[in-house]
Design a protein around this motif. Structure first.
Motif, short mmCIF file in Angstrom:
data_model
loop_
_atom_site.label_atom_id
_atom_site.label_comp_id
_atom_site.label_asym_id
_atom_site.label_seq_id
_atom_site.Cartn_x
_atom_site.Cartn_y
_atom_site.Cartn_z
N GLN A 132 0.79 -1.21 0.16
CA GLN A 132 -0.10 0.05 0.04
C GLN A 132 0.78 1.31 0.01
O GLN A 132 1.91 1.21 0.60
CB GLN A 132 -1.00 -0.18 1.17
N HIS A 133 0.39 2.29 -0.65
CA HIS A 133 0.93 3.41 -0.68
C HIS A 133 -0.01 4.69 -0.65
O HIS A 133 -0.80 4.93 -1.41
CB HIS A 133 1.55 3.63 -2.26
N ILE A 134 0.29 5.45 0.43
CA ILE A 134 -0.49 6.53 0.79
C ILE A 134 0.41 7.70 0.43
O ILE A 134 1.49 8.06 1.00
CB ILE A 134 -0.60 6.83 2.40
N LYS A 135 0.15 8.49 -0.70
CA LYS A 135 0.96 9.42 -1.33
C LYS A 135 0.32 11.04 -1.24
O LYS A 135 -0.61 11.23 -1.30
CB LYS A 135 0.90 9.20 -3.00
N THR A 136 1.30 11.66 -0.65
CA THR A 136 0.84 13.10 -0.47
C THR A 136 1.72 14.04 -1.53
O THR A 136 3.04 13.89 -1.67
CB THR A 136 1.15 13.55 0.87
N ASP A 137 1.03 14.90 -2.27
CA ASP A 137 1.40 16.01 -3.19
C ASP A 137 1.14 17.18 -2.57
O ASP A 137 0.18 17.74 -1.90
CB ASP A 137 0.89 15.62 -4.42
N TYR A 138 2.30 18.14 -2.73
CA TYR A 138 1.95 19.56 -2.19
C TYR A 138 1.86 20.48 -3.69
O TYR A 138 2.57 20.16 -4.62
CB TYR A 138 3.25 19.97 -1.28
N ASN A 139 1.31 21.60 -3.32
CA ASN A 139 1.15 22.61 -4.41
C ASN A 139 1.60 24.04 -3.50
O ASN A 139 0.92 24.43 -2.64
CB ASN A 139 -0.18 22.93 -5.13
N TYR A 140 2.90 24.47 -3.79
CA TYR A 140 3.23 25.70 -3.23
C TYR A 140 4.42 26.33 -4.09
O TYR A 140 4.82 25.67 -4.96
CB TYR A 140 3.67 25.43 -1.94
N ILE A 141 5.07 27.60 -3.66
CA ILE A 141 6.03 28.24 -4.35
C ILE A 141 7.55 27.44 -3.79
O ILE A 141 8.03 27.69 -2.93
CB ILE A 141 6.24 29.66 -3.99
N LYS A 142 7.74 26.34 -4.52
CA LYS A 142 8.77 25.42 -4.09
C LYS A 142 10.48 26.04 -4.05
O LYS A 142 11.21 25.91 -3.51
CB LYS A 142 8.94 24.29 -4.85
N GLY A 143 10.38 27.05 -5.08
CA GLY A 143 11.72 27.63 -5.32
C GLY A 143 11.87 28.56 -4.17
O GLY A 143 13.25 29.00 -3.76
N ASP A 144 11.05 29.03 -3.51
CA ASP A 144 11.10 30.37 -2.32
C ASP A 144 10.96 29.89 -1.04
O ASP A 144 11.50 30.19 -0.17
CB ASP A 144 10.36 31.53 -2.47
N TYR A 145 9.88 28.84 -0.96
CA TYR A 145 9.44 28.33 0.19
C TYR A 145 9.99 26.88 0.61
O TYR A 145 10.10 26.21 -0.24
CB TYR A 145 7.91 28.56 0.44
N THR A 146 9.87 26.65 1.98
CA THR A 146 10.23 25.19 2.32
C THR A 146 9.23 24.92 3.50
O THR A 146 9.03 25.57 4.29
CB THR A 146 11.59 25.22 2.83
N ILE A 147 8.59 23.76 3.30
CA ILE A 147 8.02 22.84 4.50
C ILE A 147 8.78 22.19 5.33
O ILE A 147 9.41 21.36 4.97
CB ILE A 147 6.86 22.12 3.94
N LEU A 148 8.59 22.98 6.60
CA LEU A 148 9.47 22.20 7.71
C LEU A 148 9.23 20.80 8.11
O LEU A 148 10.15 20.03 8.48
CB LEU A 148 9.61 23.25 8.73
N ASN A 149 8.06 20.39 8.04
CA ASN A 149 7.65 19.12 8.71
C ASN A 149 6.64 18.72 7.57
O ASN A 149 5.47 18.55 8.07
CB ASN A 149 7.06 19.21 10.15
N PRO A 150 6.94 18.18 6.41
CA PRO A 150 5.90 17.93 5.44
C PRO A 150 5.39 16.36 5.58
O PRO A 150 6.11 15.68 6.53
CB PRO A 150 6.71 18.02 4.11
#
Length: 214
Positions: A131-149
Motif C-alpha cells: 500500500q502507498h499513501i501518497k501526498t503531493d504539495y502545491n506551493y512556491i517551491k523555489g522560495d519556500y520550504t515546508i519544515l515538517n511535510p
C-alpha cells in the motif's frame, strides 16, 4: 496511480497464472472504503481470481487485485522562507490519496444453494499487500520550504481477507457474482508515520463474472 512497471508486473502475473488455470477465471471490479484511518480513503478495485480446483463445495483460488485512488484528503500546511523580500510564510496546499495492490491464496466454501441457480459462499484469503499513501504539495517551491511535510507512506505486509459471496448461474459455464470483503490490517513493524497514517483495512464490494474453462 500505480507505476507502469508495477502494472506490467501485475498483468504478467495474471497472464502467467491464467495459463495454468484449468477450471475458471473470475474478473471483477469494485469499490472499497478504509476502516482504519480517521479519513476514510476510498479505492476503485480491479482484480482477478483463478479457481485451481473443480470441487462443488470447496474451491482454492489465486487472487490478484489493484486498488486505484477513489478520493483524496486535502489540507494546508505552512511553508517558510528566508527571503526578506517575501512574506515569512505561505500556504502549501496538500492532497493525499491511497493506492494498493495484492496477491493471495483464497479458500472458498459453498454453504447454501437455492433452486440450483443461486449459491452462497464464505471465504478467507491470505495476501501479500503493498500500500502507498501518497501526498503531493502545491506551493512556491523555489522560495519556500515546508519544515515538517507529510511523507509518503509505503508498506508491504501480510493480511487476511474474509467475506461472503453470492453467485447466480447464467449458464452451465458462466456465473454473475457479488461479494463483500473485509480486510485486516497488514502486518508491519512500522504501522504508523509521523502524521498519523496507518495501514489501510478496507471494506469492499465487488461485482464479477465467472468463466468456467473446464
Amino acid at each position: 496511480m500505480l507505476s507502469k512497471k508495477r502494472l506490467l508486473i501485475f498483468a504478467f502475473l495474471i497472464q502467467l497464472t491464467t495459463a495454468y488455470t484449468q477450471h475458471a477465471i473470475e474478473p471483477y471490479i469494485g469499490y472499497s472504503s478504509d476502516q482504519n484511518n480517521t479519513f476514510r480513503f476510498k479505492q476503485y478495485n480491479i482484480g482477478m481470481q483463478m479457481v485451481l480446483n473443480n470441487k462443488k463445495v470447496y474451491n482454492m483460488l489465486l487472487t490478484f487485485q489493484a486498488g486505484l485512488p477513489g478520493n483524496k484528503s486535502t489540507g494546508t500546511d505552512l511553508a517558510y522562507t528566508q527571503n526578506s523580500d517575501l512574506p515569512l510564510t505561505s500556504e502549501a496546499f496538500r492532497e493525499t490519496k491511497v493506492m494498493s495492490y495484492s496477491a493471495g491464496l483464497m479458500h472458498r466454501f459453498k454453504f447454501f444453494t437455492f433452486k440450483e441457480k443461486h449459491s452462497f459462499y464464505a471465504f478467507v484469503s491470505t495476501n501479500i499487500l503493498h500500500q502507498h499513501i501518497k501526498t503531493d504539495y502545491n506551493y512556491i517551491k523555489g522560495d519556500y520550504t515546508i519544515l515538517n511535510p507529510h511523507r509518503n507512506y509505503k508498506r508491504t505486509g501480510l493480511n487476511l481477507n474474509f467475506g461472503l459471496r453470492y453467485a447466480y448461474d447464467i449458464s452451465s459455464n458462466h456465473q454473475l457474482f457479488i461479494q463483500a470483503v473485509q480486510s485486516t490490517v497488514a502486518t508491519n513493524k512500522e504501522n504508523k508515520d509521523l502524521h498519523g497514517y496507518k495501514s489501510i483495512a478496507p471494506l469492499s464490494g465487488h461485482l464479477g463474472f465467472t468463466i468456467k474453462i473446464k
